[in-house]
Scaffold this motif. Structure first.
Motif, PDB file in Angstrom:
ATOM      1  N   PRO A  14       0.851  -1.005   0.044  1.00  0.00           N
ATOM      2  CA  PRO A  14       0.137   0.168  -0.139  1.00  0.00           C
ATOM      3  C   PRO A  14       0.830   1.188   0.034  1.00  0.00           C
ATOM      4  CG  PRO A  14      -0.587  -1.552   1.525  1.00  0.00           C
ATOM      5  CD  PRO A  14       0.661  -1.989   0.919  1.00  0.00           C
ATOM      6  N   LYS A  15       0.478   2.393  -0.768  1.00  0.00           N
ATOM      7  CA  LYS A  15       1.121   3.825  -0.744  1.00  0.00           C
ATOM      8  C   LYS A  15       2.281   3.534  -1.342  1.00  0.00           C
ATOM      9  CE  LYS A  15      -0.832   6.482   0.519  1.00  0.00           C
ATOM     10  NZ  LYS A  15      -1.952   7.190  -0.340  1.00  0.00           N
ATOM     11  N   ALA A  16       2.487   2.695  -2.452  1.00  0.00           N
ATOM     12  CA  ALA A  16       4.064   2.338  -3.035  1.00  0.00           C
ATOM     13  C   ALA A  16       3.908   2.400  -4.422  1.00  0.00           C
ATOM     14  CB  ALA A  16       4.310   0.942  -2.563  1.00  0.00           C
ATOM     15  N   GLY A  17       2.516   2.878  -5.007  1.00  0.00           N
ATOM     16  CA  GLY A  17       2.700   2.936  -6.609  1.00  0.00           C
ATOM     17  C   GLY A  17       1.669   2.155  -6.999  1.00  0.00           C
ATOM     18  N   THR A  18       0.878   1.473  -6.321  1.00  0.00           N
ATOM     19  CA  THR A  18      -0.268   0.274  -6.866  1.00  0.00           C
ATOM     20  C   THR A  18      -1.124   1.182  -7.965  1.00  0.00           C
ATOM     21  OG1 THR A  18      -1.696   0.577  -4.855  1.00  0.00           O
ATOM     22  CG2 THR A  18       0.193  -1.215  -5.090  1.00  0.00           C
ATOM     23  N   VAL A 141       7.903  -1.785  -3.646  1.00  0.00           N
ATOM     24  CA  VAL A 141       8.490  -1.407  -2.430  1.00  0.00           C
ATOM     25  C   VAL A 141       8.738   0.065  -2.172  1.00  0.00           C
ATOM     26  CG1 VAL A 141      10.452  -1.882  -0.770  1.00  0.00           C
ATOM     27  CG2 VAL A 141       9.502  -3.654  -2.413  1.00  0.00           C
ATOM     28  N   ARG A 142       8.436   0.439  -0.971  1.00  0.00           N
ATOM     29  CA  ARG A 142       8.564   2.044  -0.478  1.00  0.00           C
ATOM     30  C   ARG A 142       9.441   2.014   0.678  1.00  0.00           C
ATOM     31  NH1 ARG A 142       4.091   6.970  -0.840  1.00  0.00           N
ATOM     32  NH2 ARG A 142       5.466   8.637  -0.603  1.00  0.00           N
ATOM     33  N   GLU A 143      10.195   2.870   0.852  1.00  0.00           N
ATOM     34  CA  GLU A 143      10.890   3.157   2.111  1.00  0.00           C
ATOM     35  C   GLU A 143      10.081   3.151   3.416  1.00  0.00           C
ATOM     36  OE1 GLU A 143      11.867   4.914   5.251  1.00  0.00           O
ATOM     37  OE2 GLU A 143      11.876   6.661   4.169  1.00  0.00           O
ATOM     38  N   PRO A 144      10.140   2.038   4.374  1.00  0.00           N
ATOM     39  CA  PRO A 144       9.045   1.978   5.266  1.00  0.00           C
ATOM     40  C   PRO A 144       8.695   3.510   6.037  1.00  0.00           C
ATOM     41  CG  PRO A 144      10.842   0.369   5.574  1.00  0.00           C
ATOM     42  CD  PRO A 144      11.253   1.430   4.678  1.00  0.00           C
ATOM     43  N   ILE A 145       9.454   4.132   6.408  1.00  0.00           N
ATOM     44  CA  ILE A 145       9.098   5.290   7.130  1.00  0.00           C
ATOM     45  C   ILE A 145       8.196   6.199   6.368  1.00  0.00           C
ATOM     46  CG2 ILE A 145       9.770   7.480   8.390  1.00  0.00           C
ATOM     47  CD1 ILE A 145      12.044   6.072   9.704  1.00  0.00           C
ATOM     48  N   GLU A 146       8.478   6.348   5.186  1.00  0.00           N
ATOM     49  CA  GLU A 146       7.983   7.428   4.001  1.00  0.00           C
ATOM     50  C   GLU A 146       6.603   6.726   3.691  1.00  0.00           C
ATOM     51  OE1 GLU A 146       9.081   7.537  -0.356  1.00  0.00           O
ATOM     52  OE2 GLU A 146       9.762   9.303   0.323  1.00  0.00           O
ATOM     53  N   ARG A 147       6.617   5.280   3.574  1.00  0.00           N
ATOM     54  CA  ARG A 147       5.427   4.685   3.378  1.00  0.00           C
ATOM     55  C   ARG A 147       4.434   4.854   4.502  1.00  0.00           C
ATOM     56  NH1 ARG A 147       1.722   0.878   2.948  1.00  0.00           N
ATOM     57  NH2 ARG A 147       2.855  -0.304   4.922  1.00  0.00           N
TER      58      ARG A 147
END
Length: 288
Positions: A14-18, A141-147
């Motif tokens: 989620p919140k990674a470009g889907t 995949v998105r950097e965990p804190i940013e995501r």
């Protein structure tokens, strides 16, 4: 050659470009994408599928009253798909019924983009690998804190997050732990779970940073992985189109950042090792 069932499943994150992925594939002539971006069928023992009704109502309206026009696929095929999946609501999840839904794609490429699949149970992953040996799995995949922060900001915009929690880092940490916000934020665990339960399934990860910085190149790689013709383009949308680009985000204070680093520092380091590329910059970003 077309395969039985979905050609691919995007398991998030989620919140990674889907949404970017769905919109790019929906405009490509080689694809037949369901009107429902997130089927969310495989991640429930008895899928509720509440979100299907809205799409059925929309497709039954006269063309002039629709919120958005039909895609390249015919309304008849889309309606049949939606009606069939609606009929499965509240019933036990059944992989054979799920596979049968995708016969409506005909000879085009089709798939399921559901971010909650990032937390699929191991037995479901094994069943996918057994029943759909040719399916291709995508993980964004998105950097965990940013995501995480993107998700919190979205909830704040929707009135689902009280920003006063951010005034005191300790209070935020208590909220963070109580709400279990880190449960699905470890992409390395997702990757390892699929490697363990479905070692022979074709699996590819793409980094959100690359989508932002090199959208055309990522789109090209995605199309190649899925077996589409990269030369046909992606329809009317440019590769760097992002309808959420200007969505406001909450400010991330140093105190809150320190709380999050306490939970995600090791994961960020491991991501740099496993995914490489732009993920290696995450370590530098937080001086780890």
């Amino acid at each position: 050659m077309p395969v039985e069932g979905p050609d691919f499943i995007c398991i998030g994150m989620p919140k990674a470009g889907t949404s970017w992925l769905y919109e790019q594939l929906s405009g490509h002539p080689d694809f037949w994408m369901p009107r429902v971006k997130e089927l969310q069928y495989l991640n429930h023992r008895r899928p509720p599928l509440r979100h299907v009704d809205r799409h059925l109502r929309q497709i039954d309206r006269p063309a002039a009253q629709r919120e958005r026009p039909a895609k390249r696929a015919s309304d008849a095929a889309q309606r049949a798909f939606l009606a069939e999946i609606k009929a499965l609501a509240g019933q036990d999840m059944n992989i054979e019924r799920y596979v049968a839904l995708f016969r409506h794609k005909s000879t085009r490429i089709s798939g399921d983009i559901s971010p909650p699949y990032v937390s699929l149970r191991e037995d479901v992953i094994a069943e996918i690998a057994r029943r759909l040996p040719e399916v291709k799995i995508l993980l964004l995949v998105r950097e965990p804190i940013e995501r995480l922060w993107s998700g919190i900001s979205m909830n704040h915009r929707k009135g689902k997050f009280d920003a006063s929690v951010l005034e005191h880092p300790k209070r935020f940490e208590e909220y963070f732990l109580e709400a279990r916000l880190d449960d699905h934020l470890f992409p390395t665990r997702v990757l390892n779970r699929w490697r363990r339960m479905a070692p022979n399934v074709q699996f590819r990860s793409f980094l959100f940073d690359d989508i932002v910085a090199h959208a055309a190149g990522v789109r090209h790689d995605v199309l190649a992985f899925l077996g589409a013709d990269e030369e046909k383009g992606g329809g009317p949308l440019p590769p760097d189109y992002n309808r959420k680009a200007n969505a406001p985000k909450l400010p991330l204070s140093e105190g809150i950042k320190e709380v999050l680093l306490g939970h995600f520092a090791d994961e960020i380091r491991t991501c740099a090792e496993l995914f490489g590329g732009s993920a290696q910059q995450w370590v530098q970003r937080y001086e780890l």
